[in-house]
Write an enzyme that holds these catalytic residues in place. Sequence first.
Site, PDB file in Angstrom:
ATOM      1  N   TYR A 189      15.735  30.526   7.545  1.00  0.00           N
ATOM      2  CA  TYR A 189      14.519  31.217   7.976  1.00  0.00           C
ATOM      3  C   TYR A 189      14.392  31.216   9.494  1.00  0.00           C
ATOM      4  CZ  TYR A 189      12.688  31.136   3.189  1.00  0.00           C
ATOM      5  OH  TYR A 189      12.493  31.334   1.839  1.00  0.00           O
ATOM      6  N   MET A 205      11.884  24.867   1.460  1.00  0.00           N
ATOM      7  CA  MET A 205      11.131  24.075   0.498  1.00  0.00           C
ATOM      8  C   MET A 205      12.041  23.249  -0.409  1.00  0.00           C
ATOM      9  SD  MET A 205       8.342  25.262  -2.373  1.00  0.00           S
ATOM     10  CE  MET A 205       7.191  25.917  -1.155  1.00  0.00           C
ATOM     11  N   LYS A 224       0.840  -1.204   0.000  1.00  0.00           N
ATOM     12  CA  LYS A 224       0.000   0.000   0.000  1.00  0.00           C
ATOM     13  C   LYS A 224       0.874   1.252   0.000  1.00  0.00           C
ATOM     14  CE  LYS A 224      -0.371  -0.111   5.037  1.00  0.00           C
ATOM     15  NZ  LYS A 224      -1.273  -0.161   6.202  1.00  0.00           N
ATOM     16  N   ARG A 230     -10.224  -0.073  15.903  1.00  0.00           N
ATOM     17  CA  ARG A 230     -10.185   0.820  14.743  1.00  0.00           C
ATOM     18  C   ARG A 230     -11.160   0.308  13.683  1.00  0.00           C
ATOM     19  NH1 ARG A 230      -4.584   1.626  11.544  1.00  0.00           N
ATOM     20  NH2 ARG A 230      -5.040  -0.572  11.079  1.00  0.00           N
TER      21      ARG A 230
END
Length: 358
Positions: free
Chosen positions: A254, A302, A34, A129
Site C-alpha cells: 500500500y 492487516m 497485569k 501520576r
Amino acid sequence: MKAATACIDLVALQHNLQLIKQQAPHSKLMAVVKANGYGHGLRHVAKHAVGADAFGVARIEEALQLRACGVVKPILLLEGFYSSGDLPVLVTNNIQTVVHCEEQLRDLENAELETPVVVWLKIDSGMHRLGVRPEQYQAFVERLHQCPNVAKPLRYMSHFGCADEMNNEMTPKQIELFLSLTRGCKGERSLAASAGLLAWQESQLEWVRPGIIMYGVSPFGDKTASELGYKPVMTLKSHLIAVRDVKAGESVGYGATWISERDTKVGVIAIGYGDGYPRTAPNGTPVLVNGRKVPIAGRVSMDMLTVDLGPDATDHVGDEAILWGADLPAEDVAQHIGTIAYELVTKLTSRVEMSYSE
C-alpha cells in the site's frame, strides 16, 4: 498450518524469576501480571510463577480470574478499587488494594465490611501520576489507622518515573523522600519495579514488583534483557505464504512506500496489524526468516507484511518467520519501530495463537 503464533517459554519465565530472586535476595517478590500477563497469558504465567510470593494486577477482573483458576497467594490491585461497590468483592476474594486518593479513603471510611481490607498507601514521591502528596501523607496515615475497614499494619508503596535512566537525578530524590516518610513504620513497603530492582539496589525494600523483566524484556533503552542474563519468554512466529520476484524499480504494498533498488525476491508473511504487529513498522525493521535477518519492505497490512529476502534467496512457502523472540530481541524491533517492547508484547490480538512449552 497455523498463522501467527506466540510461543511462550515457561521454563524461561521460571529462570527469570530465579534470577530476580538472586538479585533481590532480601525482598519478597510480587509478580506483576497485569494486561493478561503482559500479553503472555495471565493464567499460565500465574500458574508457573512458582517463585512469586504475591501477584500484582491493574483491574479487579484480573484478580478475579486469578482466584477463579485457583491462585491463593496475595493479590494486589495496583491502581486500587474504582468505586465503593468494589469493596465487598475485595473482601469476598481476599484482594488487597492500593489507596492513592481522597475518594478511595472516604469510600473505605463509609463502607460496612465484614472483614478489613489490606491497604497499601501509595505515596506520590515525584512521578505525579497517582498517590498522596508528601504534605497529605500524615493525615492519610492517621485516618487509615483509625478506619476499622483497614487491616493493620498499613503498607506503603510508590513508583519511579525515571528508574530506567541511570543519570537521572529524580530517582535518588524519590528514594530519599519515600524512605524519610516511611522510616519507623511497622508495615511492609515496596518501591522497586523492574528497573528499580535491577539498577537501584537501595530501593529493594520488603517487596519488589518485577513486571517486564520477568518476561525477558529489558526496561532499559540501552540494554536488552539477554545482555542482563534474562531469557525472552515470548517468541512471535509466522511463516511465508508467498515468495515473489520483484524487479528493480517496482514497488511493494500500500502507498508504494518501498521501491526495490534491484531485482530481488520478496517474501509475504502471514501476520499484520490485525494480529497486533504495528502498522507503523518502517521499511528496514528486522524479521528473521530461516535464521537470518531480513528487512521489512513496504507497509504492514492487516493480515500480511512483506520482507526483502534478497536476490539469491532460497526460501520457500511455509518457511518460518520470527517477528521477535530469543534470536531477535523485542527491544531491537521496538527501537526500529519507535516504540517500546512493552507495547509490542501487550498488543497482540486474540487472532494470535498462544502456544506454551514447559
